[in-house]
Design an enzyme around this catalytic site. Structure first.
Site, PDB file in Angstrom:
ATOM      1  N   ASN A   1       8.521   7.244  11.891  1.00 57.82           N
ATOM      2  CA  ASN A   1       7.578   6.126  11.915  1.00 57.82           C
ATOM      3  C   ASN A   1       8.354   4.904  12.388  1.00 57.82           C
ATOM      4  OD1 ASN A   1       5.804   4.070  11.438  1.00 57.82           O
ATOM      5  ND2 ASN A   1       5.361   4.619   9.313  1.00 57.82           N
TER       6      ASN A   1
ATOM      7  N   ARG B   1       4.497   9.033  14.060  1.00 65.49           N
ATOM      8  CA  ARG B   1       3.341   8.222  13.712  1.00 65.49           C
ATOM      9  C   ARG B   1       3.088   7.284  14.888  1.00 65.49           C
ATOM     10  NH1 ARG B   1       2.540   2.683  10.708  1.00 65.49           N
ATOM     11  NH2 ARG B   1       0.292   2.772  10.606  1.00 65.49           N
TER      12      ARG B   1
ATOM     13  N   HIS C   1      -5.397   3.781   9.618  1.00 62.06           N
ATOM     14  CA  HIS C   1      -5.111   4.531   8.385  1.00 62.06           C
ATOM     15  C   HIS C   1      -5.695   5.943   8.432  1.00 62.06           C
ATOM     16  CE1 HIS C   1      -4.840   0.684   5.636  1.00 62.06           C
ATOM     17  NE2 HIS C   1      -3.642   1.060   6.041  1.00 62.06           N
TER      18      HIS C   1
ATOM     19  N   ARG D   1      -3.886 -10.303   5.373  1.00 61.03           N
ATOM     20  CA  ARG D   1      -4.879 -10.318   6.462  1.00 61.03           C
ATOM     21  C   ARG D   1      -6.247 -10.731   5.931  1.00 61.03           C
ATOM     22  NH1 ARG D   1      -3.654  -4.407   8.547  1.00 61.03           N
ATOM     23  NH2 ARG D   1      -1.674  -4.525   7.448  1.00 61.03           N
TER      24      ARG D   1
ATOM     25  N   PHE E   1      -0.091  -7.470  -5.133  1.00 60.01           N
ATOM     26  CA  PHE E   1      -1.147  -7.434  -6.154  1.00 60.01           C
ATOM     27  C   PHE E   1      -0.598  -7.391  -7.578  1.00 60.01           C
ATOM     28  CE2 PHE E   1      -5.459  -7.396  -4.427  1.00 60.01           C
ATOM     29  CZ  PHE E   1      -5.143  -7.590  -3.089  1.00 60.01           C
TER      30      PHE E   1
ATOM     31  N   ASN F   1      -2.296   2.809  -8.292  1.00 57.35           N
ATOM     32  CA  ASN F   1      -1.644   2.230  -9.479  1.00 57.35           C
ATOM     33  C   ASN F   1      -2.455   1.228 -10.287  1.00 57.35           C
ATOM     34  OD1 ASN F   1       1.023   3.490  -9.206  1.00 57.35           O
ATOM     35  ND2 ASN F   1       1.072   2.355  -7.283  1.00 57.35           N
TER      36      ASN F   1
ATOM     37  N   GLU G   1       1.239  10.404   4.100  1.00 54.88           N
ATOM     38  CA  GLU G   1       1.014  10.378   5.554  1.00 54.88           C
ATOM     39  C   GLU G   1       2.066  11.195   6.290  1.00 54.88           C
ATOM     40  OE1 GLU G   1      -0.642   6.166   6.717  1.00 54.88           O
ATOM     41  OE2 GLU G   1       0.426   6.000   4.833  1.00 54.88           O
TER      42      GLU G   1
HETATM   43  P1  AMP Z   1       1.321   0.018  -0.111  1.00 51.74           P
HETATM   44  O1  AMP Z   1       1.117  -0.843   1.114  1.00 51.74           O
HETATM   45  O2  AMP Z   1       0.419   1.213  -0.136  1.00 51.74           O
HETATM   46  O3  AMP Z   1       2.759   0.350  -0.373  1.00 51.74           O
HETATM   47  O4  AMP Z   1       0.846  -0.864  -1.369  1.00 51.74           O
HETATM   48  C1  AMP Z   1       1.505  -2.054  -1.717  1.00 51.74           C
HETATM   49  C2  AMP Z   1       0.627  -2.828  -2.681  1.00 51.74           C
HETATM   50  O5  AMP Z   1       0.403  -2.050  -3.860  1.00 51.74           O
HETATM   51  C3  AMP Z   1       1.263  -4.152  -3.150  1.00 51.74           C
HETATM   52  O6  AMP Z   1       0.297  -5.202  -3.110  1.00 51.74           O
HETATM   53  C4  AMP Z   1       1.620  -3.842  -4.575  1.00 51.74           C
HETATM   54  O7  AMP Z   1       1.592  -4.989  -5.361  1.00 51.74           O
HETATM   55  C5  AMP Z   1       0.512  -2.896  -4.984  1.00 51.74           C
HETATM   56  N1  AMP Z   1       0.856  -2.207  -6.230  1.00 51.74           N
HETATM   57  C6  AMP Z   1       1.846  -1.302  -6.440  1.00 51.74           C
HETATM   58  N2  AMP Z   1       1.873  -0.951  -7.756  1.00 51.74           N
HETATM   59  C7  AMP Z   1       0.879  -1.642  -8.373  1.00 51.74           C
HETATM   60  C8  AMP Z   1       0.404  -1.733  -9.732  1.00 51.74           C
HETATM   61  N3  AMP Z   1       0.961  -1.017 -10.697  1.00 51.74           N
HETATM   62  N4  AMP Z   1      -0.644  -2.550  -9.969  1.00 51.74           N
HETATM   63  C9  AMP Z   1      -1.205  -3.286  -8.989  1.00 51.74           C
HETATM   64  N5  AMP Z   1      -0.798  -3.253  -7.714  1.00 51.74           N
HETATM   65  C10 AMP Z   1       0.221  -2.448  -7.397  1.00 51.74           C
END
Ligand code: AMP
Length: 397
Positions: A7, A91, A180, A241, A283, A334, A383
C-alpha cells in the site's frame, strides 16, 4: 503460496507478506518519510519484536530493497528465497470506470492508471511509484492492482450520476465512484459467513468508520450505493474531511477572501470532526472531551452519528429493507458509544442492540438483541487479506 501486499503512499509504504494457505501474516511493516529526512523502515516478523531500520530512503525502490532484505534475513527473515514470493498485490485507489475488478498489471494497465491520476492526484501517482519500484525489483513476479473503487462499479446509473449537465460525465468522467471498496467487500463477505447465508441473498449496510468514513449499501453481494463520491471528500462527517456540504458555500467563502487552494485544504484537512470540535480529529480525544462536557465535542459526536444513521436509513430505502448492518474501521470496531447512538435512531426499522454485546464483548460478533429483526455486527476489517485474496484470483488474468 505467498503474497506480498503493498500500500504505497506518496512518502510511505505499508506492506504485509501473507501465507495464503493459512491466511496468516508472516511479516509486516511500514516505510516512512520516503524522500524526506529521517526516513525509516519498520519490520515485524510474526510473533517477534518490531525492528526499526533507520536509513536514507531516496525513493520507493530503496524502501522495497530494505523490506526484501529483511524478509530474506537469516535471523529475522521469514522466507529463504525470493522465489517464495508468488505474487504482489497493490492497493490502488482509483480504477476509474474501466476497472470493475482487480486486474493483473501490464503496460496497458499502467497507462490507464496514469490517466486516472487526474482523478486521484494524491493517491494514484503514489500507488504507481510502488508498482514501478516492485516491477524493477522483481520483474518475474506477477502483480495485481486491487482498486478501492472497483467494488462500487455495480452502482446503478441513477446512484452514480450527479445532477449537473450530463456532458461533465461524458467529457470529464465526473460521477460518483466511491472508495473503501476493499473494506466494504471484505466485511460483507465475513458478515454473510457469520449469518450462515449466501452473500447474494442478503441486504447489508456496511459502515466503515475511521479517519475516513463511508457507508455502503450491498444488495445481493453488489454495491448499489455508497456515501463517498467523485472523491473521498464526500458523504459523512470524517476526521478532517467535511463530507457533504452545499457547494455554494465554496463560492461564498471564496468571496470572503479564501483562495480555492485554501478552501481545498480547509475542506480536506481542517473540517469534519476537527473543524466542528476544535479539539482533535481523533475520536478518542473527542469522546473524552465530550465526557468532560465540552459542548462542541458533544455536537461533533451528534453530527457524526446523525450523518451515519440518516445515510443508513436512506440505504435501507434504496434496498427496500436490510438484513444486517456492519460496523468496521477504528471507530466502528471500537466505539460502543457511537454504535449505540447510531442504532438508537434506527429502532423504527427493527434495529435493537444488546447492551452487553455492544459494550463489553470483544472481537467479531453480533451486537443485536437475540431475536432482533435486523442483525448488527462488529467485524474487524482486513483490507490486506482482501487484496491478497483478490491477487491470487487474478494472477492468471
Ligand atoms: P482508522 O482510520 O480505521 O484507523 O480509525 C482511526 C479512528 O478510530 C480514530 O479517529 C480513532 O480515534 C478511532 N478510534 C480507535 N479506537 C477508538 C475507541 N476505542 N473509541 C473511539 N474511537 C476510536
Amino acid at each position: 503460496m505467498k503474497v506480498l501486499v503493498i500500500n504505497a503512499g506518496s512518502s510511505s509504504l505499508k506492506y504485509q507478506l501473507i501465507d495464503m494457505e493459512t491466511e496468516e501474516v508472516l511479516a509486516k511493516g511500514l516505510a516512512e518519510r520516503i524522500g524526506i529526512d529521517g526516513s525509516q523502515v519498520t519490520y515485524q516478523p510474526e510473533g517477534k519484536d518490531k525492528i526499526v531500520i533507520k536509513e536514507e530512503l531516496k525513493d520507493h525502490g530503496d524502501a522495497l530493497n530494505i523490506i526484501i532484505k529483511e524478509l530474506l534475513d537469516e535471523e529475522v527473515g521469514v522466507i529463504d528465497d525470493i522465489t517464495e514470493i508468488d505474487a504482489v498485490g497493490h492497493r490502488t485507489v482509483h480504477g476509474g470506470e474501466e476497472f470493475k475488478d482487480s486486474v493483473k498489471i501490464d503496460g496497458d494497465v499502467i497507462e490507464k492508471l496514469e490517466e486516472y491520476s487526474e482523478l486521484a492526484p494524491l493517491h494514484n501517482p503514489a500507488n504507481l511509484m510502488g508498482i514501478r519500484a516492485m516491477q524493477e525489483l522483481l520483474p518475474e513476479v506477477p502483480e495485481v492492482a486491487v482498486f478501492d473503487t472497483a467494488f462500487h462499479s455495480t452502482m446503478p446509473d441513477y446512484a452514480f450520476i450527479y445532477s449537473i449537465p450530463y456532458e461533465f460525465y461524458t467529457d470529464y468522467s465526473v460521477r460518483k465512484y466511491g472508495f473503501h471498496g476493499t473494506s466494504h467487500k471484505y466485511v460483507a463477505i465475513e458478515a454473510a459467513k457469520m449469518l450462515g447465508k449466501p452473500l447474494d441473498e442478503l441486504k447489508i449496510i456496511t459502515c466503515h468508520l475511521g479517519n475516513g468514513s463511508s457507508v455502503c449499501a450491498i444488495k445481493n453481494g453488489k454495491s448499489i450505493d455508497t456515501s463517498m463520491g467523485f472523491t473521498p471528500l464526500a458523504g459523512l462527517v470524517m476526521g478532517t474531511r467535511s463530507g457533504d456540504i452545499d457547494p455554494s458555500i465554496l463560492f461564498y467563502i471564496n468571496s470572503k477572501g479564501y483562495s480555492m487552494d485554501q478552501i481545498n485544504k480547509i475542506l480536506n484537512n481542517e473540517s469534519g470532526a476537527l473543524g466542528i470540535s476544535g479539539v482533535s480529529s481523533d475520536f478518542r480525544d473527542i469522546e473524552a472531551a465530550a465526557n468532560e462536557g465540552n459542548q462542541r465535542a458533544i455536537l461533533t459526536l451528534r453530527k457524526f452519528c446523525y450523518s451515519i444513521y440518516t445515510t443508513i436509513g436512506s440505504y435501507a430505502a434504496a434496498m427496500d429493507g436490510v438484513d444486517c448492518i456492519v460496523f468496521t474501521g477504528g471507530i466502528g470496531e471500537n466505539s460502543a458509544l457511537d454504535r449505540g447512538q447510531i442504532c438508537k435512531n434506527l429502532s423504527f426499522m427493527g434495529v435493537e442492540l444488546d447492551h452487553d454485546a455492544n459494550w463489553f464483548e470483544k472481537g467479531n460478533r453480533f451486537i443485536n438483541v437475540p431475536d432482533g429483526k435486523v442483525k448488527v455486527a462488529v467485524i474487524a476489517t482486513n483490507e490486506e487479506l482482501m487484496i491478497a485474496r483478490d491477487t491470487i484470483e487474478h494472477i492468471n488474468d
